[in-house]
Design a protein around this motif. Structure first.
Motif, PDB file in Angstrom:
ATOM      1  N   LEU A   1      38.667 -27.331  60.894  1.00 35.43           N
ATOM      2  CA  LEU A   1      38.930 -28.434  60.244  1.00 35.43           C
ATOM      3  C   LEU A   1      38.370 -27.922  58.617  1.00 35.43           C
ATOM      4  CD1 LEU A   1      39.364 -31.237  62.666  1.00 35.43           C
ATOM      5  CD2 LEU A   1      40.797 -29.555  61.916  1.00 35.43           C
ATOM      6  N   LEU A   2      38.525 -28.490  57.461  1.00 33.77           N
ATOM      7  CA  LEU A   2      38.216 -28.533  56.168  1.00 33.77           C
ATOM      8  C   LEU A   2      39.103 -29.340  55.382  1.00 33.77           C
ATOM      9  CD1 LEU A   2      39.123 -24.632  55.835  1.00 33.77           C
ATOM     10  CD2 LEU A   2      37.140 -25.456  56.235  1.00 33.77           C
ATOM     11  N   ASN A   3      38.123 -30.499  55.188  1.00 28.92           N
ATOM     12  CA  ASN A   3      38.120 -31.908  54.836  1.00 28.92           C
ATOM     13  C   ASN A   3      39.169 -32.214  55.671  1.00 28.92           C
ATOM     14  OD1 ASN A   3      36.095 -30.832  52.485  1.00 28.92           O
ATOM     15  ND2 ASN A   3      38.023 -29.881  51.662  1.00 28.92           N
ATOM     16  N   GLY A   4      39.311 -32.506  56.672  1.00 29.45           N
ATOM     17  CA  GLY A   4      39.701 -33.314  57.790  1.00 29.45           C
ATOM     18  C   GLY A   4      41.279 -32.917  57.993  1.00 29.45           C
ATOM     19  N   GLU A   5      41.540 -31.406  56.953  1.00 30.90           N
ATOM     20  CA  GLU A   5      42.538 -30.760  57.904  1.00 30.90           C
ATOM     21  C   GLU A   5      42.739 -29.161  57.837  1.00 30.90           C
ATOM     22  OE1 GLU A   5      44.975 -32.357  56.159  1.00 30.90           O
ATOM     23  OE2 GLU A   5      44.962 -33.504  55.273  1.00 30.90           O
ATOM     24  N   THR A   6      43.326 -28.558  59.046  1.00 22.50           N
ATOM     25  CA  THR A   6      43.694 -27.301  59.928  1.00 22.50           C
ATOM     26  C   THR A   6      43.660 -25.714  58.940  1.00 22.50           C
ATOM     27  OG1 THR A   6      44.748 -28.712  61.226  1.00 22.50           O
ATOM     28  CG2 THR A   6      44.778 -26.743  61.639  1.00 22.50           C
ATOM     29  N   ASN A   7      42.880 -25.506  59.226  1.00 24.94           N
ATOM     30  CA  ASN A   7      42.454 -24.069  59.119  1.00 24.94           C
ATOM     31  C   ASN A   7      42.809 -23.117  59.763  1.00 24.94           C
ATOM     32  OD1 ASN A   7      42.474 -22.707  56.504  1.00 24.94           O
ATOM     33  ND2 ASN A   7      40.706 -21.873  57.592  1.00 24.94           N
ATOM     34  N   LEU A   8      43.570 -22.223  59.868  1.00 21.57           N
ATOM     35  CA  LEU A   8      43.169 -20.906  60.602  1.00 21.57           C
ATOM     36  C   LEU A   8      43.130 -19.985  60.017  1.00 21.57           C
ATOM     37  CD1 LEU A   8      43.584 -19.949  63.706  1.00 21.57           C
ATOM     38  CD2 LEU A   8      45.892 -19.881  63.377  1.00 21.57           C
ATOM     39  N   GLU A   9      42.454 -18.820  60.595  1.00 19.54           N
ATOM     40  CA  GLU A   9      41.859 -17.999  60.388  1.00 19.54           C
ATOM     41  C   GLU A   9      41.790 -16.352  61.584  1.00 19.54           C
ATOM     42  OE1 GLU A   9      39.372 -15.480  57.200  1.00 19.54           O
ATOM     43  OE2 GLU A   9      38.432 -16.966  58.329  1.00 19.54           O
ATOM     44  N   LEU A  10      43.088 -15.361  61.069  1.00 16.55           N
ATOM     45  CA  LEU A  10      43.048 -14.616  62.479  1.00 16.55           C
ATOM     46  C   LEU A  10      43.095 -12.990  61.715  1.00 16.55           C
ATOM     47  CD1 LEU A  10      45.757 -15.622  64.582  1.00 16.55           C
ATOM     48  CD2 LEU A  10      43.856 -16.194  65.159  1.00 16.55           C
ATOM     49  N   VAL A  11      42.394 -12.187  62.438  1.00 15.69           N
ATOM     50  CA  VAL A  11      41.765 -10.933  62.315  1.00 15.69           C
ATOM     51  C   VAL A  11      42.054 -10.258  63.284  1.00 15.69           C
ATOM     52  CG1 VAL A  11      40.261  -9.628  60.732  1.00 15.69           C
ATOM     53  CG2 VAL A  11      40.391 -11.916  60.145  1.00 15.69           C
ATOM     54  N   ASP A  12      42.716  -9.339  62.850  1.00 22.66           N
ATOM     55  CA  ASP A  12      43.178  -8.335  64.621  1.00 22.66           C
ATOM     56  C   ASP A  12      42.440  -6.625  64.081  1.00 22.66           C
ATOM     57  OD1 ASP A  12      43.676  -6.440  66.718  1.00 22.66           O
ATOM     58  OD2 ASP A  12      46.131  -6.963  66.187  1.00 22.66           O
TER      59      ASP A  12
ATOM     60  N   ARG B   1      44.176  -1.820  59.116  1.00 20.70           N
ATOM     61  CA  ARG B   1      46.037  -0.986  58.849  1.00 20.70           C
ATOM     62  C   ARG B   1      47.302  -2.180  59.245  1.00 20.70           C
ATOM     63  NH1 ARG B   1      45.153   1.606  54.588  1.00 20.70           N
ATOM     64  NH2 ARG B   1      47.035   1.990  54.675  1.00 20.70           N
ATOM     65  N   GLY B   2      48.422  -1.961  58.143  1.00 16.27           N
ATOM     66  CA  GLY B   2      49.017  -2.785  58.555  1.00 16.27           C
ATOM     67  C   GLY B   2      48.594  -4.314  58.349  1.00 16.27           C
ATOM     68  N   PHE B   3      49.819  -4.628  59.574  1.00 10.01           N
ATOM     69  CA  PHE B   3      49.087  -7.251  59.092  1.00 10.01           C
ATOM     70  C   PHE B   3      48.197  -7.021  60.012  1.00 10.01           C
ATOM     71  CE2 PHE B   3      52.343 -10.715  60.581  1.00 10.01           C
ATOM     72  CZ  PHE B   3      50.993 -11.271  59.150  1.00 10.01           C
ATOM     73  N   TYR B   4      47.062  -7.352  58.858  1.00  3.64           N
ATOM     74  CA  TYR B   4      46.003  -7.590  60.563  1.00  3.64           C
ATOM     75  C   TYR B   4      45.277  -8.452  60.298  1.00  3.64           C
ATOM     76  CZ  TYR B   4      42.714  -5.939  56.364  1.00  3.64           C
ATOM     77  OH  TYR B   4      42.572  -6.281  55.479  1.00  3.64           O
ATOM     78  N   TYR B   5      45.363  -9.433  59.169  1.00  3.49           N
ATOM     79  CA  TYR B   5      45.039 -10.778  58.496  1.00  3.49           C
ATOM     80  C   TYR B   5      45.709 -11.574  58.484  1.00  3.49           C
ATOM     81  CZ  TYR B   5      41.857 -14.041  55.793  1.00  3.49           C
ATOM     82  OH  TYR B   5      41.718 -14.334  55.021  1.00  3.49           O
ATOM     83  N   LEU B   6      45.827 -12.890  58.568  1.00  5.61           N
ATOM     84  CA  LEU B   6      46.809 -14.421  58.351  1.00  5.61           C
ATOM     85  C   LEU B   6      45.281 -15.220  57.930  1.00  5.61           C
ATOM     86  CD1 LEU B   6      49.591 -15.527  58.694  1.00  5.61           C
ATOM     87  CD2 LEU B   6      48.455 -16.378  61.002  1.00  5.61           C
ATOM     88  N   ASP B   7      45.935 -15.656  57.265  1.00  6.87           N
ATOM     89  CA  ASP B   7      45.039 -17.624  56.886  1.00  6.87           C
ATOM     90  C   ASP B   7      46.494 -18.542  56.831  1.00  6.87           C
ATOM     91  OD1 ASP B   7      42.462 -19.114  56.471  1.00  6.87           O
ATOM     92  OD2 ASP B   7      43.234 -18.762  54.750  1.00  6.87           O
ATOM     93  N   LEU B   8      45.951 -19.301  57.741  1.00 16.15           N
ATOM     94  CA  LEU B   8      46.868 -20.228  57.212  1.00 16.15           C
ATOM     95  C   LEU B   8      45.582 -21.935  56.833  1.00 16.15           C
ATOM     96  CD1 LEU B   8      49.143 -20.266  60.287  1.00 16.15           C
ATOM     97  CD2 LEU B   8      49.811 -19.620  58.024  1.00 16.15           C
ATOM     98  N   HIS B   9      45.966 -22.452  55.603  1.00 12.40           N
ATOM     99  CA  HIS B   9      45.550 -24.363  55.431  1.00 12.40           C
ATOM    100  C   HIS B   9      46.957 -24.889  54.693  1.00 12.40           C
ATOM    101  CE1 HIS B   9      42.218 -26.507  53.594  1.00 12.40           C
ATOM    102  NE2 HIS B   9      42.982 -27.038  53.236  1.00 12.40           N
ATOM    103  N   LEU B  10      46.266 -25.337  56.374  1.00  7.80           N
ATOM    104  CA  LEU B  10      47.290 -27.042  55.811  1.00  7.80           C
ATOM    105  C   LEU B  10      47.358 -27.997  55.122  1.00  7.80           C
ATOM    106  CD1 LEU B  10      50.046 -28.893  57.011  1.00  7.80           C
ATOM    107  CD2 LEU B  10      48.087 -29.987  58.116  1.00  7.80           C
ATOM    108  N   LEU B  11      48.250 -28.147  54.075  1.00  7.27           N
ATOM    109  CA  LEU B  11      48.394 -29.397  52.485  1.00  7.27           C
ATOM    110  C   LEU B  11      48.574 -30.543  53.076  1.00  7.27           C
ATOM    111  CD1 LEU B  11      49.137 -26.678  49.972  1.00  7.27           C
ATOM    112  CD2 LEU B  11      47.469 -27.433  50.892  1.00  7.27           C
ATOM    113  N   GLY B  12      47.742 -31.227  53.748  1.00  5.13           N
ATOM    114  CA  GLY B  12      47.707 -32.299  54.452  1.00  5.13           C
ATOM    115  C   GLY B  12      49.098 -33.332  53.820  1.00  5.13           C
TER     116      GLY B  12
END
Length: 170
Positions: free
Chosen positions: A66-77, A83-94
């Motif tokens: 939780l960054l500044n009260g908002e949800t953040n997800l970071e995934l790295v395979d 190679r390929g689709f290996y990284y995702l970062d999601l940050h909710l704008l509340g």
């Protein structure tokens, strides 16, 4: 002279206790599908997005916080070797929420050495099983290539759904 050392020792010993609102280890599971140049790419935690990935996993890097009260997800395979689709970062704008479920999420995704980004509409649902669980879901969102022509759609998020559990406050 002994008091500052004692105070420092006390702060250091209590610091780990203040990092999390929960004794549980954060985990995430889900799947994202994106299309780049007509090729479908998938980032999947396992079993079609049903296998949870704990934060301390050798093949994945998971940061659910939780960054500044908002949800953040970071995934790295790590099994994909960048190679390929290996990284995702999601940050909710509340601040963009309407009616509790609608949300806007800033996202970044790496495919090979290229970084794609965009702000996508999403649905956020907080689990009734526990206040420390939530689920994001997305459908059809255009993404741009960092440094690419802004008027050309470079990639598309076809769908994504992630369940987060025990996100912590950094």
């Amino acid at each position: 002279m002994h008091r500052p050392l004692l105070a420092q020792g006390l702060v250091l010993s209590l610091a780990p206790l203040g990092c999390s609102a929960s004794p549980e280890i954060p985990e995430a599971y889900g799947k994202a599908v994106m299309t780049v140049n007509g090729e479908e790419l998938v980032l999947d935690t396992g079993d079609d997005g049903k296998l949870p990935v704990p934060r301390l996993d050798d093949s994945w890097d998971v940061d659910c916080s939780l960054l500044n009260g908002e949800t953040n997800l970071e995934l790295v395979d790590h099994s994909k070797g960048r190679r390929g689709f290996y990284y995702l970062d999601l940050h909710l704008l509340g601040s963009q929420r309407e009616g509790g479920d609608a949300a806007v999420v800033n996202m970044r995704m790496y495919v090979d050495d290229e970084l794609f980004y965009g702000s996508c509409p999403a649905t956020l649902r907080t689990s009734r099983q526990g206040s420390r669980q939530c689920k994001f879901s997305f459908a059809e969102c255009d993404l741009n290539l960092l440094g690419g022509a802004q008027d050309v759609i470079q990639a598309r998020l076809e769908l994504a759904s992630f369940h987060l559990k025990w996100c912590t406050v950094p």
